[in-house]
Design a protein around this motif. Structure first.
Motif, PDB file in Angstrom:
ATOM      1  N   ALA A   1      26.799  79.968 116.854  1.00 56.32           N
ATOM      2  CA  ALA A   1      27.761  80.950 117.379  1.00 56.32           C
ATOM      3  C   ALA A   1      28.024  82.046 116.358  1.00 56.32           C
ATOM      4  CB  ALA A   1      29.066  80.246 117.731  1.00 56.32           C
ATOM      5  N   SER A   2      28.596  83.121 116.842  1.00 61.12           N
ATOM      6  CA  SER A   2      29.030  84.206 115.947  1.00 61.12           C
ATOM      7  C   SER A   2      30.513  84.458 116.174  1.00 61.12           C
ATOM      8  CB  SER A   2      28.287  85.502 116.272  1.00 61.12           C
ATOM      9  OG  SER A   2      26.900  85.303 116.211  1.00 61.12           O
ATOM     10  N   PRO A   3      31.183  84.926 115.132  1.00 60.67           N
ATOM     11  CA  PRO A   3      32.569  85.356 115.351  1.00 60.67           C
ATOM     12  C   PRO A   3      32.585  86.498 116.366  1.00 60.67           C
ATOM     13  CG  PRO A   3      32.041  85.242 113.007  1.00 60.67           C
ATOM     14  CD  PRO A   3      30.743  85.129 113.743  1.00 60.67           C
ATOM     15  N   SER A   4      33.633  86.610 117.127  1.00 60.12           N
ATOM     16  CA  SER A   4      33.690  87.689 118.121  1.00 60.12           C
ATOM     17  C   SER A   4      33.870  89.028 117.405  1.00 60.12           C
ATOM     18  CB  SER A   4      34.804  87.425 119.125  1.00 60.12           C
ATOM     19  OG  SER A   4      36.059  87.522 118.505  1.00 60.12           O
ATOM     20  N   PRO A   5      33.516  90.126 118.092  1.00 60.99           N
ATOM     21  CA  PRO A   5      33.568  91.447 117.448  1.00 60.99           C
ATOM     22  C   PRO A   5      34.960  91.731 116.883  1.00 60.99           C
ATOM     23  CG  PRO A   5      32.480  91.591 119.584  1.00 60.99           C
ATOM     24  CD  PRO A   5      33.025  90.203 119.468  1.00 60.99           C
ATOM     25  N   GLY A   6      34.976  92.231 115.689  1.00 60.76           N
ATOM     26  CA  GLY A   6      36.253  92.601 115.074  1.00 60.76           C
ATOM     27  C   GLY A   6      36.834  91.525 114.189  1.00 60.76           C
ATOM     28  N   VAL A   7      36.419  90.287 114.396  1.00 66.03           N
ATOM     29  CA  VAL A   7      37.031  89.189 113.658  1.00 66.03           C
ATOM     30  C   VAL A   7      36.756  89.297 112.153  1.00 66.03           C
ATOM     31  CG1 VAL A   7      36.784  86.711 113.206  1.00 66.03           C
ATOM     32  CG2 VAL A   7      37.303  87.498 115.515  1.00 66.03           C
ATOM     33  N   LEU A   8      35.498  89.460 111.790  1.00 68.60           N
ATOM     34  CA  LEU A   8      35.166  89.484 110.355  1.00 68.60           C
ATOM     35  C   LEU A   8      35.748  90.721 109.668  1.00 68.60           C
ATOM     36  CD1 LEU A   8      31.523  88.053 110.231  1.00 68.60           C
ATOM     37  CD2 LEU A   8      33.713  86.852 110.038  1.00 68.60           C
ATOM     38  N   ASP A   9      35.702  91.851 110.362  1.00 68.73           N
ATOM     39  CA  ASP A   9      36.276  93.070 109.792  1.00 68.73           C
ATOM     40  C   ASP A   9      37.777  92.909 109.578  1.00 68.73           C
ATOM     41  OD1 ASP A   9      33.861  94.275 109.777  1.00 68.73           O
ATOM     42  OD2 ASP A   9      34.204  95.537 111.544  1.00 68.73           O
ATOM     43  N   THR A  10      38.431  92.347 110.582  1.00 68.25           N
ATOM     44  CA  THR A  10      39.877  92.163 110.477  1.00 68.25           C
ATOM     45  C   THR A  10      40.219  91.271 109.302  1.00 68.25           C
ATOM     46  OG1 THR A  10      40.027  92.384 112.874  1.00 68.25           O
ATOM     47  CG2 THR A  10      41.931  91.428 111.768  1.00 68.25           C
ATOM     48  N   ILE A  11      39.431  90.201 109.143  1.00 68.19           N
ATOM     49  CA  ILE A  11      39.675  89.288 108.011  1.00 68.19           C
ATOM     50  C   ILE A  11      39.448  90.001 106.683  1.00 68.19           C
ATOM     51  CG2 ILE A  11      38.749  87.252 106.821  1.00 68.19           C
ATOM     52  CD1 ILE A  11      38.378  85.976 109.607  1.00 68.19           C
ATOM     53  N   SER A  12      38.369  90.785 106.626  1.00 65.43           N
ATOM     54  CA  SER A  12      38.062  91.408 105.331  1.00 65.43           C
ATOM     55  C   SER A  12      39.087  92.488 104.978  1.00 65.43           C
ATOM     56  CB  SER A  12      36.634  91.961 105.323  1.00 65.43           C
ATOM     57  OG  SER A  12      36.589  93.182 106.013  1.00 65.43           O
ATOM     58  N   GLU A  13      39.725  93.053 105.982  1.00 66.49           N
ATOM     59  CA  GLU A  13      40.738  94.092 105.723  1.00 66.49           C
ATOM     60  C   GLU A  13      42.149  93.517 105.564  1.00 66.49           C
ATOM     61  OE1 GLU A  13      40.297  96.673 109.088  1.00 66.49           O
ATOM     62  OE2 GLU A  13      38.188  97.052 108.587  1.00 66.49           O
ATOM     63  N   ALA A  14      42.268  92.200 105.782  1.00 66.76           N
ATOM     64  CA  ALA A  14      43.613  91.603 105.810  1.00 66.76           C
ATOM     65  C   ALA A  14      44.255  91.587 104.427  1.00 66.76           C
ATOM     66  CB  ALA A  14      43.536  90.181 106.357  1.00 66.76           C
ATOM     67  N   GLY A  15      45.579  91.660 104.406  1.00 69.37           N
ATOM     68  CA  GLY A  15      46.326  91.463 103.181  1.00 69.37           C
ATOM     69  C   GLY A  15      46.834  90.031 103.096  1.00 69.37           C
ATOM     70  N   ILE A  16      47.110  89.472 104.245  1.00 71.30           N
ATOM     71  CA  ILE A  16      47.615  88.097 104.334  1.00 71.30           C
ATOM     72  C   ILE A  16      46.867  87.379 105.456  1.00 71.30           C
ATOM     73  CG2 ILE A  16      49.628  86.653 104.881  1.00 71.30           C
ATOM     74  CD1 ILE A  16      51.399  89.028 103.976  1.00 71.30           C
ATOM     75  N   ILE A  17      46.408  86.184 105.151  1.00 69.08           N
ATOM     76  CA  ILE A  17      45.807  85.347 106.196  1.00 69.08           C
ATOM     77  C   ILE A  17      46.649  84.084 106.321  1.00 69.08           C
ATOM     78  CG2 ILE A  17      43.779  83.984 106.863  1.00 69.08           C
ATOM     79  CD1 ILE A  17      42.064  86.066 105.315  1.00 69.08           C
TER      80      ILE A  17
END
Lengths: 315, 315
Positions: B172-188
Motif C-alpha cells: 500500500a501507499s500513504p494517501s495523497p498529502g499524507v507524507l507531505d503533511t507529516i514532513s511539514e508538521a510541527g507536532i505529531i
C-alpha cells in the motif's frame, strides 16, 4: 400451464389473483424488467419487486414499496447527493436493492436473485424476469429522451410521448426457462398492464413473439383500459400520444395477431361486437380488482374462459 | 501544523477536542482504514465514519453510528442473508455506506470520498484516510484468523490474540498529502487510540514511519491506557495477550524511538520517572474526556505542552 406476462402495479393485482386461484400451481409469471434502473449505485427492479411484495403480502397500499415503511436512509442520501429523491426508496425496500446489487456483483443472474427473493419472502408462485440482460425503456419526448421511471415519476407523465425505445432489447435474450415455459403453455395471458411500457418490453425481447406465436397456447389480454381510461398509471395518455385508440380496441390492435381473445370490462360492452368482428374471443366481465376476492374471482374466470376455448388446456 | 494519527471511538474524542481547540485551523487527522470491510456488498469505513459523525455532532452516544438511528433496512437484510447482523448498520449510517460504495465504483478515492462526506456533513477539520489502498487488520487467534471487526464485535474480544496482521499494507501507499503533511508538521500526535489496531496499521503503511522519523516535528502519544485498563475497547486485553505491559510504559515501548514524549493520566503518575528515564517528555494530566469541555481542554493542553518543547511549532 398458464403463462402470464405482467408489469408492475396493474399487473401485480391480477398476478395476486392468480396466486390465490384454483390454478396457482400451474402459473408462471414473466415480468417486465425494462423499468430497471440504478439509483445511488443500487440496482432497482421495480416491477419484479412490486410483484414479489404483493404476493408476500408486504406491499404498501400505494401499490409499490413495503408497507409500514420509513425513509431514514433516503433522507441522508438526499443530503449527500443534493438531490430530491424523485424515486422514493424506503428503508426496507433498500434492503432488497442492496441484496440484489450484492448478488449481481457476485454474478448471480436476475432469474436466480428473483427466485432467492421469492424464497426469502415466502412467495411460491413461479416468477421469471423477462431477461437477464439489461433492457431499459426510454420515452422520447419533445424535451428529449427519458428513462421510463423519470418520465413517470420525476416528470409526472407531463411530456408528450413521441416514441418508445426498449434500449438493449435487440441484443438481449429471454431469461432461462422463458421460451420453454411459453412453448409448453396451454394458456398465455397478458395481464392488465400498460401495453407500451410493461408488456411491450417483454414482447421486444428477441424470440419472445415467435415463441408465443409458435406455442399451441391460446393467448388472451386483459384490457387495462376501462371506459376510456386506466385505473392507475399513464397507459391512457401514452396510448393517446401514440395515436392508439384508448379502448380495448386499441389494446387488441397493439397486440395484433398474437391474440386469440380479450377480456374487457362490463363498462366496455359497447366494443364487444367490434372485437368479435376482428376475430377475437371476448369475455365481458367486471375487471375492477378492488378487493382480494375480486382479484381471485377474475383470475379464475379468465383461466376458465380461456380453457373453455382451448382443448389443449387441461385444467 | 499539527498532525494527529487516530482510530475510532477513543481517538475521535481527542479529535473532537482538537476541532474545537485554539489550534483547529492547523490540524490534519490521518485516520486508520485497517478496520474497513465489506458488508452486504457495501464498503464500510468504521474509523473514518466515527470521526466524521463525531465532528458533525451526529454520533450516537454508544460511540459509533448515527444518533436517533433506526434499523429497518438491516432487519430485512437479516432475513435475506439468514444471518445475525453482528455489525449493526443503522438506516442513516447505511446511507453513508451506499454513498461511499457508489463513489468507489465511480473510481473516486477514499481521500476524495472522505472530503466529500466532510463537506456534506459540515465538517471543516482536515481528515485524510491513511491510504487509498485496501489494508485489512486481521487478528490471529488459536481458532484462526479474524478480521478485526469480527474479533471485536462478533467474537466479543474473547479470543487470545497471537498475532496481528495488517493485510495489504506492504504493497500500500500513504494517501495523497499524507507524507507531505507529516514532513511539514510541527507536532505529531498519536491519539489515545489502540496502538495495535488503530495507530499500528497507520504506521504499517510503507513510508509512514520514515516520514515521521525524518520530520522535524516532535512526536507525542496520548496514552489510551489509564490505570491498567482502557476506557473502551480491547486495547488492554490485546496488549496483555501480546505480552506488552498494560501501562503507559507499554505504549511508550510500542512506539519506541518514534516518540519524543507521552501524555499520561493523573492516575498513572507512578510511571512518570520511568518514562522520563527512557528519555521521554511527559505531561501528566487528566486525560479522561468525559465532556466536550474536557476534550477541548486536553487538546489545548497537549498542543501547548508539545509546543513548549519544540521551537519549530509556532502557535
Amino acid at each position: 400451464m398458464i403463462v402470464t406476462l405482467a408489469g408492475g402495479v396493474g399487473g401485480s393485482k391480477f398476478v395476486k389473483g392468480l396466486a390465490s386461484s384454483r390454478y396457482k400451481e400451474d402459473v408462471t409469471v414473466i415480468i417486465n424488467t425494462g423499468d430497471d434502473f440504478e439509483r445511488f449505485g443500487l440496482y432497482v427492479s421495480p416491477d419484479v419487486d412490486i410483484n414479489i411484495y404483493t404476493l408476500a403480502g408486504l406491499i404498501h397500499e400505494q401499490g409499490w414499496g413495503f408497507k409500514d415503511e420509513t425513509y431514514n436512509t433516503q433522507n441522508v442520501l438526499k443530503d449527500f447527493y443534493s438531490q430530491d429523491c424523485w424515486f422514493n426508496l424506503g428503508d426496507k425496500d433498500i434492503a432488497t436493492h442492496i441484496y440484489r446489487t450484492h448478488l449481481l456483483k457476485g454474478n448471480y443472474t436476475l432469474t436466480e436473485i428473483t427466485k432467492e427473493l421469492c424464497d426469502r419472502l415466502g412467495v411460491s408462485l413461479k416468477i421469471l424476469p423477462m431477461s437477464n440482460d439489461r433492457i431499459a425503456t426510454y420515452i422520447h419526448t419533445p424535451d428529449g429522451r427519458f428513462h421510463f421511471q423519470e418520465y413517470l415519476i420525476q416528470r409526472r407523465m407531463s411530456d408528450k410521448v413521441l416514441n418508445i425505445e426498449y434500449e438493449g432489447s435487440t441484443t438481449a435474450s429471454p431469461s432461462p426457462g422463458v421460451l420453454d415455459t411459453i412453448s409448453e403453455a396451454g394458456i398465455i395471458l397478458f395481464a392488465p398492464s400498460n401495453p407500451l411500457v410493461s408488456i411491450g418490453p417483454i414482447l421486444s425481447v428477441p424470440g419472445m413473439k415467435e415463441a408465443i406465436k409458435n406455442s399451441k397456447a391460446k393467448v388472451y389480454a386483459i384490457s387495462p383500459i376501462v371506459n376510456g381510461g386506466v385505473i392507475k398509471g399513464p397507459a391512457d395518455r401514452m396510448m393517446r400520444d401514440m395515436d392508439m385508440e384508448v379502448s380495448p380496441i386499441g389494446i387488441a390492435e397493439f397486440y395484433g395477431d398474437l391474440l386469440d381473445g380479450i377480456i374487457i370490462d362490463l363498462q366496455d360492452k359497447k366494443h364487444l361486437s367490434a372485437l368479435q368482428e376482428i376475430g377475437l374471443e371476448v369475455l365481458v366481465t367486471d375487471t375492477i380488482m378492488d378487493s382480494d376476492e375480486k382479484k381471485v374471482g377474475l383470475a379464475n374466470q379468465v383461466v376458465e374462459f380461456a380453457a373453455s376455448h382451448n382443448a389443449k388446456a387441461v385444467l
